[in-house]
Structure formats: structure tokens, C-alpha cells
Write a protein that holds these residues in place. Sequence first.
Motif, PDB file in Angstrom:
ATOM      1  N   GLY A  24       0.797  -1.220   0.000  1.00 30.31           N
ATOM      2  CA  GLY A  24       0.000   0.000   0.000  1.00 30.31           C
ATOM      3  C   GLY A  24       0.828   1.268   0.000  1.00 30.31           C
ATOM      4  O   GLY A  24       0.388   2.315   0.455  1.00 30.31           O
ATOM      5  N   SER A  25       2.055   1.194  -0.519  1.00 35.56           N
ATOM      6  CA  SER A  25       2.938   2.358  -0.475  1.00 35.56           C
ATOM      7  C   SER A  25       2.444   3.507  -1.362  1.00 35.56           C
ATOM      8  O   SER A  25       2.708   4.667  -1.074  1.00 35.56           O
ATOM      9  N   ALA A  26       1.690   3.212  -2.437  1.00 33.05           N
ATOM     10  CA  ALA A  26       1.163   4.282  -3.293  1.00 33.05           C
ATOM     11  C   ALA A  26       0.116   5.092  -2.530  1.00 33.05           C
ATOM     12  O   ALA A  26       0.102   6.320  -2.595  1.00 33.05           O
ATOM     13  N   THR A  27      -0.754   4.405  -1.791  1.00 33.78           N
ATOM     14  CA  THR A  27      -1.768   5.089  -0.975  1.00 33.78           C
ATOM     15  C   THR A  27      -1.083   5.915   0.106  1.00 33.78           C
ATOM     16  O   THR A  27      -1.463   7.054   0.360  1.00 33.78           O
ATOM     17  N   TYR A  28      -0.079   5.334   0.744  1.00 34.35           N
ATOM     18  CA  TYR A  28       0.685   6.024   1.784  1.00 34.35           C
ATOM     19  C   TYR A  28       1.311   7.298   1.209  1.00 34.35           C
ATOM     20  O   TYR A  28       1.205   8.371   1.803  1.00 34.35           O
ATOM     21  N   SER A  30       0.462   9.122  -1.419  1.00 37.81           N
ATOM     22  CA  SER A  30      -0.511  10.168  -1.741  1.00 37.81           C
ATOM     23  C   SER A  30      -1.076  10.793  -0.468  1.00 37.81           C
ATOM     24  O   SER A  30      -1.329  11.990  -0.423  1.00 37.81           O
ATOM     25  N   MET A  31      -1.256   9.990   0.590  1.00 38.86           N
ATOM     26  CA  MET A  31      -1.765  10.523   1.858  1.00 38.86           C
ATOM     27  C   MET A  31      -0.751  11.502   2.472  1.00 38.86           C
ATOM     28  O   MET A  31      -1.116  12.601   2.879  1.00 38.86           O
TER      29      MET A  31
END
Length: 167
Positions: A24-28, A30-31
Motif C-alpha cells: 500500500g505504499s502508493a496510498t501512503y 498520496s496521503m
Amino acid sequence: MTADGPTDDAVFPLIVSAKPPMFGSATYASMVAMLDDASRAGFMTKTAAEMPVKERRASGPASRQTVLTYAPTEKAAPYFRSVDRKTGVGMLPFPAVCAAKGELVDIVRWSEPADLGGRRVSQVTYRFKGVEPLSIVPDKDKARMAEPKEATLPLVLESDGWRVMPR
């Protein structure tokens, strides 16, 4: 994440691991980018620290980690709030941000209070509009927010007055 201690359900400051997760590094990314943008715009204060933290509502012990904390600044605090949402483990508070302050325009109608499940309830329909929008809100959205909108909420009578009924 949450700091270790009795504030397990505290929403602010937001606490984020300084190290991206394995999944989930892409979500992290962007957050964190969104939180950094809010910090650069003066809405949040970003601080790096090392502290004992754990996953929210986790039963295991906290571990010392390097984290980033994001706290609303004084000028932005009225736009940030905690919102209770129903989850698989019950009602939990979640962070929320409003693009403008809400202003009550008019009470349109209400139902006669009635007893429901041992509580006194009523439905109220009202008009509201957004005032004092955040500076980053585009002009077209500011104009739309300033137009009155109508909404209906169930209210329950508590010992200190009428309150929005929990969902």
C-alpha cells in the motif's frame, strides 16, 4: 497510528509512520503528500518525532518508531473535526475536514417529538450554507458553497437539550 496511552481514540494530531509500509505504499505516498500540502499551506503543523505508537485499537504493545505528526494550526482548527462512524467494532472517531464553516440559514420544518425506543426524537429540516471557505478552495466552489442547501437530521432529546441522533 495512535500514541501509546489513554488517548487511543484521539483523532488529532494525525500520526503517520515515517517509513512507508511494505504494502500500500502508493496510498501512503498520496496521503503523506496531501498532508504535506496542508502543512505548506499553513493548515497543519508537521513534526517528526520518535515515540511509542501502535495501530489504532490494536491490543498489542506499542513500539518505538519514527513518526510524522500533523496537527491543525490555530487558524485551521475550526475546519478540522472528529466524525464518529460505525465500524465492525462499533462507533469510532475519524478525522474530517470541512472546506468551509457551516452557517444555519433557516429552520424549514420539524416533526412533532415522538417516543422511539425509550427516547424522545424529532426530525428537523433546515437550510445551511458555507461561509469563510479555506483559501485553497477554487472560486467556483466558493460560490457553490455560499448557496443555501437543505438537509434533514434526526434529533434526540438529551438531558442538556436536543442533539443529532447517532447513526
